[in-house]
Design a protein around this motif. Sequence first.
Motif, PDB file in Angstrom:
ATOM      1  N   ALA B 268      -6.697 -11.139 -17.860  1.00  0.00           N
ATOM      2  CA  ALA B 268      -7.654 -11.103 -16.753  1.00  0.00           C
ATOM      3  C   ALA B 268      -8.119 -12.511 -16.389  1.00  0.00           C
ATOM      4  N   ALA B 271      -5.456 -14.242 -14.637  1.00  0.00           N
ATOM      5  CA  ALA B 271      -5.207 -13.736 -13.288  1.00  0.00           C
ATOM      6  C   ALA B 271      -6.252 -14.269 -12.317  1.00  0.00           C
ATOM      7  N   VAL B 272      -7.495 -14.316 -12.758  1.00  0.00           N
ATOM      8  CA  VAL B 272      -8.559 -14.726 -11.841  1.00  0.00           C
ATOM      9  C   VAL B 272      -8.688 -16.249 -11.784  1.00  0.00           C
ATOM     10  N   TRP B 273      -8.632 -16.884 -12.940  1.00  0.00           N
ATOM     11  CA  TRP B 273      -8.741 -18.342 -12.982  1.00  0.00           C
ATOM     12  C   TRP B 273      -7.526 -18.952 -13.680  1.00  0.00           C
ATOM     13  N   PRO B 274      -6.374 -19.021 -13.001  1.00  0.00           N
ATOM     14  CA  PRO B 274      -5.228 -19.668 -13.628  1.00  0.00           C
ATOM     15  C   PRO B 274      -5.535 -21.139 -13.848  1.00  0.00           C
TER      16      PRO B 274
END
Lengths: 474, 366, 390
Positions: B268, B271-274
């Motif tokens: 997660a 996904a949100v903060w690569p």
Amino acid sequence: MNYPIWDVGGLGAGLVVAIIAIIHVLISHVAVGGGAFLVVAEIWSRRQPDGQRIRDWLHKFATFFLVYTTVVGATTGVGIWFSIQLASAEATSLLIHQFVFAWAIEWVFFLGELTVLYLYYYGFKRNTPRMQTFLAGAYFVIAWGSLVVINGILTFMLTPGAWTLENKDIAAGFFNPGYFPALLIRTVTMFLLAGLAGFLVASRIRDEEFKARIIQFCVKWVIPAAILVPGLSYWYFTTLPASTVSILGGGTVGVVGGTLSALTRMAILAGVAGTLLVVGTLVFAAYPKTVNTIAAISMLLVAQLGIMGAEFFREMGRKPYVIHGVLYSNGLWVKDAKDPAQLNGSYLEKAKWRGGVAPRTLAHGEQVFRLQCASCHTRDGYRSVVYRTRDWTPEFGSRWLGTMQDMGVMPPFQGDALDKAALVAYVLSLRGETVDPRDLVRDPQATAERNGLDPGGRGQALRGLEVAGAEVAQ
Amino acid sequence: MHTVPEEALKELPPADKALGKLGRALLARFPVWPIVDFLRNKKVPEHRHAAWYMMGGLALFFFAIQVFTGILLMVYYRPAEPWQSVQRIVMEVPYGNLMRSIHHWSANLMILTLFLHMFSAYFMKAYRAPREGTWLVGLALLGLCMAFGFSGYLLPWDDLSFFATNVGLTEMEKAPGLGPWMASLLRGGPTVTTDTIGRFYVLHVVVLPLAVLGLIGMHLLFVQIQGMSEPDSFAALPARQKKHKKFFFDYFASELPVWLAAFALLVALSAVWPRALEAEADPFGAAPLGIKPEWYFLAQYQALKLFPGKLEYAGMALMGIVPLLCALVPFFDRAVPSDRRGTWIERAGVALLAGFVVLTVWGWIS
Amino acid sequence: MSTALAMAGVLAAATASGGGLPIPSPDPLGYPVPPILLQALSYFTLTLHFLAMNLTVGSVFIYLWLRIARKQYDDRLARYLRDLLPLGTSYLITFGIPPLLFVQVLYGQMFYSSSILLGFHWILVIPLVVFLYGVFYYQKLVKNPEHPGVLLLSVLAAMALLGVGFFFVNNITLSVSPEKWMGLYAKSPGGRNLNMDDPTLFARWLLILAPGFTVAGVAILFRGVMMLKWGLTEEGRHNHRIAVSVAVLGMVLEAVAGVWILSAMPDDLRSHVTSAGLAKLLLGLGTAMASVGLVLVFLGRYKASWAYPLMASLAFFLALAPLVALRDVVRQEQLRPFFSLAEVPVHTQWGMAGLFAVFLVAGLLLLLALHMMVVPGLIAGRRAELRESA
């Protein structure tokens, strides 16, 4: 350009909506699935020799269920509504005006849901068994009815189907292509989540044998989702707009091949979380006595993250629209965008919320930023503009703005060369670079020719776009 | 040939089944039955501090993720063209960006869980005799993992990593005695160059992993030999009331969902903060504004800032003394519950934790 | 970030010169039914929302007061009010939804704009409601509600409730003052604004909250009647006494708020409210029905009959409904220079409206039937419990 922009620092209004929505989705699904759980548990308990003991446990479940679904569930539901009007008033207004009676009907379901739940809960020890079963059943049917309604509006935004702004065909918009697969996915997911909530309440039971029985009962609620969600998801994917599918498949169109778009990452997250839930449930089924509160909460956390992936996917799948093919995320109507005179005319003059901003100033650029970019991007936080433009030159920026819609994830720029120059100057100023917007519009034709480029900006390499990793909050 | 012990034969399937035959043959060649039997009977005390006892396992899980994603990243990483190869991982390699982001987040969460593991062991006095060795090895592991973080941070060779590493090495250089020598050894010269990359790379993928694997082995071996430590409240219970869980698979089954959640969290976050890749490092360019070390070095960094000018040596000394005191704690605490020293150690721990949190937050916002 | 702040400053300076008023155009889809119908639905549900809100506000303050006063029977009445609080809150939220829906249909472009300008405080409503709702359940379910910590939480929850009301009043008053919008937008684009310079702001706040004591008084009257019916005469009289005092207190405060708001209004608006036929009629109707309600609460002490609290509830509903309508009349008057409902086209959705009517009627009938089947048993059970404890 109709409404002011709620300018929320490093978060962005969209992320505020997302945070509230993600919490709400988990709970609201528990609230519906839990209704079915109550019915079956009522019937099951009465057929067991130690039914009273199971009912005592069920009372604990019902208390948890009531408090959790009303205090956090109902309120965050209203919270989504509060936040979407701040984040995207134009779209909220469209949805409200088109679907006001659908929402009103959903409200009747809320009222029924709440009241029946109170009658069930406060009558837990007094009502006859038949009445309790009936109330639980009525609760489930009514609660599921609210899903039947809201699902129409949610899926409408991504796949409006045959609905258009002109025909206003409410039936076509409501029962749109995505409606049924989404409804079924949500329904089986609800049962799964009811089972997970059951794990949590059961994990507190002291007697291990009894706990094992309740856990085994809860495990069964996960089975429908485990079997059906893969197939239903495939069905759902077949209803997605072509643009969404192409973003999902190959990264962002025209930028870089083989990277993961934000949309794909979210799909991966949902898939991974779903798989982990099945694995965890198998462990619970094999060792039901070992389930403790930490383990049960861990499973709910996995579910929460999976839902986050799925809901982000649904939201991002619409990019660059808030209502697919009708309204762009920044409040630009597609019908207006199709009219070049409308689109390329001076933006500052049209913008209602410009105040007394003088053209060709940084304040002009900030206005354009707010009204056209800030619905999705922050300056230097979530979906940072500073990060995305880190290797921009002034010329490149102006040219890029002219072609950004070709990638499929950005709306067209509204305004003339002046507006573009002001925006570029503003964006670069966020990094500490000083550019006078007046320098950027002196003679674009000559500049472009000197660099051997098409002055319209077509056909250029698009660097610095939504490349993988560009969703970063730095 | 070795004979198979009686107890093992009872546990195995009948001799006429394939699995039974295989088991007998293997046990006859590899007489590991006592080890298997030992692990099967391993027990974990059941009490309400269970969550804190999961931190070590969780850190191990994150370490396993690090090894896995690290190996995948190594396939494409080229120390000779660091930034370009990371750029390629991010832009071209299928799932490369995801693996890099998971590697990044898992590193941070590993160090976070190690801190939690250390402080919980401290406050539950798990370091007391006979577990002094476990405590010392654990501290060494924490140090090595921070070194992992420091060495890995430079490898992408972007603006941020270059300047942050520079800041770190400059601080190190100021330390009296070995400081300049250490800094120069790590840098491979007077300034950070691509030669430094080679050194950091070797540290990151060969030296540190070998050391950490060895120490993890020791740490786990000690735990097996000495058994799980028991919190005072549990140890004080009469033997009848002490509940234990079998490690395999009862305890393991209750810990597994936590690992699943940790994995979901990694995906997660990625996904949100690569993980971002900034522009390639330009040693002659201006340092980006607000360069700071990673959060797990922030407390030290901020503390050093509190000692300006000549006082800097005092700050440096403090940096050395605090870990040393931590290492000496087991030899000071005499494991008598009523001992006054125990309370002093608790107070010192609270002060250390509070100081660490305050300095980190301060460093973060300043 | 510092650059962004500097920019906001540039903008603020630039705004002083101003453009036209930034009023968004109404939604292109138009109204789904003639606006009069939407208004009627909105008045009806908003009245219910105010009643539930008043019940909650009144109950929480009386609850806190009883917890501190602690005379005989106070504890048991306090427990009754404490049990009412989560119920009151859930209905205040639920009945708040339709009026908010209809206001967005009718005046969306005004309402959204003011919501965005107050964005920070507007979204703050949600965590505040989660908090106070959670506290109301917590103090009901916790083992030791007498604990000072729990009492402190209740006080905080009461303040949160007042805060929510305050933010609503801010939004509603700002939505009719488009002349202030651009200034506030320049001041804080993140929505950390309040409409503090509205002269009627605090009067309106008091006006919506004051009936809380009266409505809670009616709720206490219900309990008093129940006590009398169960033969607990003394406790019933005690409840009655409190019911009458708080009901009067509420109405006195409401009268004060009414006079205050009239005197604070701009002159032209006041003359409209006091001279226009419709406004006068609504005001008169409201006052008359409120007086009837108050008389019924008084009379309730002489006879143990459900008729009094039931009739009083109806009377206060009928008193509040005209005032809710008056509120909308005032709003239309205030909006007259900028917008009128007649400008918006109507694209009728009669089918959907009919469907809603069917669901509404069926739903209400179902709930009524279920109540009649379940509630008598619950009351009997409560009576048995009370006897055991007495």
